[in-house]
Design an enzyme around this catalytic site. Sequence first.
Site, PDB file in Angstrom:
ATOM      1  N   SER A 152       0.856  -1.194   0.000  1.00  0.00           N
ATOM      2  CA  SER A 152       0.000   0.000   0.000  1.00  0.00           C
ATOM      3  C   SER A 152       0.885   1.235   0.000  1.00  0.00           C
ATOM      4  O   SER A 152       1.964   1.226   0.609  1.00  0.00           O
ATOM      5  CB  SER A 152      -0.882   0.021   1.247  1.00  0.00           C
ATOM      6  OG  SER A 152      -1.501   1.286   1.375  1.00  0.00           O
ATOM      7  N   TYR A 165      -2.430  -0.926  10.394  1.00  0.00           N
ATOM      8  CA  TYR A 165      -2.531  -1.401   9.008  1.00  0.00           C
ATOM      9  C   TYR A 165      -1.219  -1.102   8.267  1.00  0.00           C
ATOM     10  O   TYR A 165      -0.690  -1.952   7.540  1.00  0.00           O
ATOM     11  CB  TYR A 165      -3.713  -0.713   8.320  1.00  0.00           C
ATOM     12  CG  TYR A 165      -3.820  -0.950   6.835  1.00  0.00           C
ATOM     13  CD1 TYR A 165      -4.276  -2.163   6.329  1.00  0.00           C
ATOM     14  CD2 TYR A 165      -3.469   0.053   5.920  1.00  0.00           C
ATOM     15  CE1 TYR A 165      -4.379  -2.380   4.960  1.00  0.00           C
ATOM     16  CE2 TYR A 165      -3.572  -0.146   4.552  1.00  0.00           C
ATOM     17  CZ  TYR A 165      -4.028  -1.370   4.071  1.00  0.00           C
ATOM     18  OH  TYR A 165      -4.121  -1.579   2.717  1.00  0.00           O
TER      19      TYR A 165
HETATM   20  P1  NAP Z   1     -11.391  -5.945  -0.385  1.00  0.00           P
HETATM   21  O1  NAP Z   1     -12.317  -5.506  -1.458  1.00  0.00           O
HETATM   22  O2  NAP Z   1     -11.684  -5.554   1.023  1.00  0.00           O
HETATM   23  O3  NAP Z   1     -11.296  -7.549  -0.457  1.00  0.00           O
HETATM   24  C1  NAP Z   1     -10.516  -8.220   0.462  1.00  0.00           C
HETATM   25  C2  NAP Z   1     -10.312  -9.644   0.017  1.00  0.00           C
HETATM   26  O4  NAP Z   1      -9.498 -10.292   0.998  1.00  0.00           O
HETATM   27  C3  NAP Z   1     -11.610 -10.431  -0.087  1.00  0.00           C
HETATM   28  O5  NAP Z   1     -11.566 -11.295  -1.176  1.00  0.00           O
HETATM   29  C4  NAP Z   1     -11.651 -11.207   1.219  1.00  0.00           C
HETATM   30  O6  NAP Z   1     -12.269 -12.482   1.100  1.00  0.00           O
HETATM   31  C5  NAP Z   1     -10.167 -11.418   1.509  1.00  0.00           C
HETATM   32  N1  NAP Z   1      -9.980 -11.534   2.944  1.00  0.00           N
HETATM   33  C6  NAP Z   1     -10.280 -10.618   3.903  1.00  0.00           C
HETATM   34  N2  NAP Z   1     -10.047 -11.134   5.116  1.00  0.00           N
HETATM   35  C7  NAP Z   1      -9.595 -12.399   4.930  1.00  0.00           C
HETATM   36  C8  NAP Z   1      -9.207 -13.438   5.811  1.00  0.00           C
HETATM   37  N3  NAP Z   1      -9.264 -13.301   7.140  1.00  0.00           N
HETATM   38  N4  NAP Z   1      -8.793 -14.613   5.273  1.00  0.00           N
HETATM   39  C9  NAP Z   1      -8.750 -14.767   3.935  1.00  0.00           C
HETATM   40  N5  NAP Z   1      -9.116 -13.828   3.051  1.00  0.00           N
HETATM   41  C10 NAP Z   1      -9.549 -12.657   3.559  1.00  0.00           C
HETATM   42  O7  NAP Z   1      -9.903  -5.529  -0.666  1.00  0.00           O
HETATM   43  P2  NAP Z   1      -9.307  -4.456  -1.722  1.00  0.00           P
HETATM   44  O8  NAP Z   1      -9.676  -3.099  -1.278  1.00  0.00           O
HETATM   45  O9  NAP Z   1      -9.612  -4.901  -3.103  1.00  0.00           O
HETATM   46  O10 NAP Z   1      -7.746  -4.598  -1.433  1.00  0.00           O
HETATM   47  C11 NAP Z   1      -6.955  -5.600  -2.046  1.00  0.00           C
HETATM   48  C12 NAP Z   1      -5.512  -5.387  -1.615  1.00  0.00           C
HETATM   49  O11 NAP Z   1      -5.073  -4.074  -1.975  1.00  0.00           O
HETATM   50  C13 NAP Z   1      -5.294  -5.509  -0.108  1.00  0.00           C
HETATM   51  O12 NAP Z   1      -4.030  -6.087   0.128  1.00  0.00           O
HETATM   52  C14 NAP Z   1      -5.293  -4.067   0.361  1.00  0.00           C
HETATM   53  O13 NAP Z   1      -4.568  -3.893   1.562  1.00  0.00           O
HETATM   54  C15 NAP Z   1      -4.592  -3.394  -0.820  1.00  0.00           C
HETATM   55  N6  NAP Z   1      -4.911  -1.971  -0.943  1.00  0.00           N
HETATM   56  C16 NAP Z   1      -6.167  -1.573  -1.241  1.00  0.00           C
HETATM   57  C17 NAP Z   1      -6.435  -0.217  -1.375  1.00  0.00           C
HETATM   58  C18 NAP Z   1      -7.812   0.294  -1.753  1.00  0.00           C
HETATM   59  O14 NAP Z   1      -8.010   1.512  -1.797  1.00  0.00           O
HETATM   60  N7  NAP Z   1      -8.780  -0.565  -2.062  1.00  0.00           N
HETATM   61  C19 NAP Z   1      -5.420   0.720  -1.155  1.00  0.00           C
HETATM   62  C20 NAP Z   1      -4.147   0.271  -0.836  1.00  0.00           C
HETATM   63  C21 NAP Z   1      -3.891  -1.082  -0.743  1.00  0.00           C
HETATM   64  P3  NAP Z   1     -13.835 -12.740   1.388  1.00  0.00           P
HETATM   65  O15 NAP Z   1     -14.575 -11.597   0.729  1.00  0.00           O
HETATM   66  O16 NAP Z   1     -14.107 -14.047   0.744  1.00  0.00           O
HETATM   67  O17 NAP Z   1     -14.036 -12.781   2.862  1.00  0.00           O
END
Ligand code: NAP
Length: 257
Positions: A152, A165
Amino acid sequence: MDEQQLRLHGKVALVTGASRGIGRGIARRLGRDGALVAVHYATSAEGAHETVALIEKDGGRAFPVGAELSAHGAAERLFAELEAVLRERTGEGSLDILVNNAAVPGPYGDPQDVTEADFDACYEVNARAPFFLAQRALGVLREGGRIINISSGITRSAQPDKIAYAISKAAVDQLTLHLAKHLGPRGITVNSVAPGRVDNGGPMFSNPAAVERMAQMSVFGRVGQPADIADVVAFLASDDARWITGSFIDATGGTLL
Ligand code: NAP
């Protein structure tokens, strides 16, 4: 295009957290590039099946694999299931691409209010699980393989209200650095990709005022889309990126400038 000309033809990828958001975008893109994609989920089996269906609609191949990653032994359980399906589908249990994407966002708030339980809940999914998944993958990753860790932009800026985080994501960058050196002799690259604000379909992204605020953080004046990250991951997964390892790729849309 002939299937064999696709740049990830014959490759097998595991994308964690691919039931929605950025992970789904990555899984779809790797599937379009010809990889057989294991679509990991924790609670959203339905979301994972939807991702698989989207990949198949695009002419790709994919299957779901479920595992809660906060528990001890999760990596072993996930890989046991993954290898069983792979042996059935490909005749062997080898993997080419591991994308450590699954993560939890919180806890948010004043650093003084972060509890040990909050810290553990974040660290075990965001930092411990990627380490043990990568460790478990070492035995099955083929030469020329890829580990891509989703970090991130927060690891390069100060946001005290997200300190736990940020610490968990900084650990991911360390995973990248040290494994990259360890795996170089096997021709396996390890890199971090750091998104900024990306529309993951969460409730915040249907609030126009919040979206506008987040959009202004990027020099491009918009929030990121999953495809903005997936395209970077697809590049790192491809042979074109064979000379890049141990890198932190800023995919924040210029948020840190
Ligand atoms: P998201 O929509 O919240 O989705 C999270 C995913 O991780 C889901 O598929 C969820 O599975 C899985 N997950 C959550 N808790 C889990 C657990 N305890 N065990 C196994 N799987 C788990 O995430 P996102 O926003 O797309 O982010 C994806 C990545 O990008 C992450 O690493 C996040 O830190 C990083 N990131 C995101 C942003 C942003 O703005 N979105 C910014 C910076 C970095 P289920 O739905 O099946 O539970």
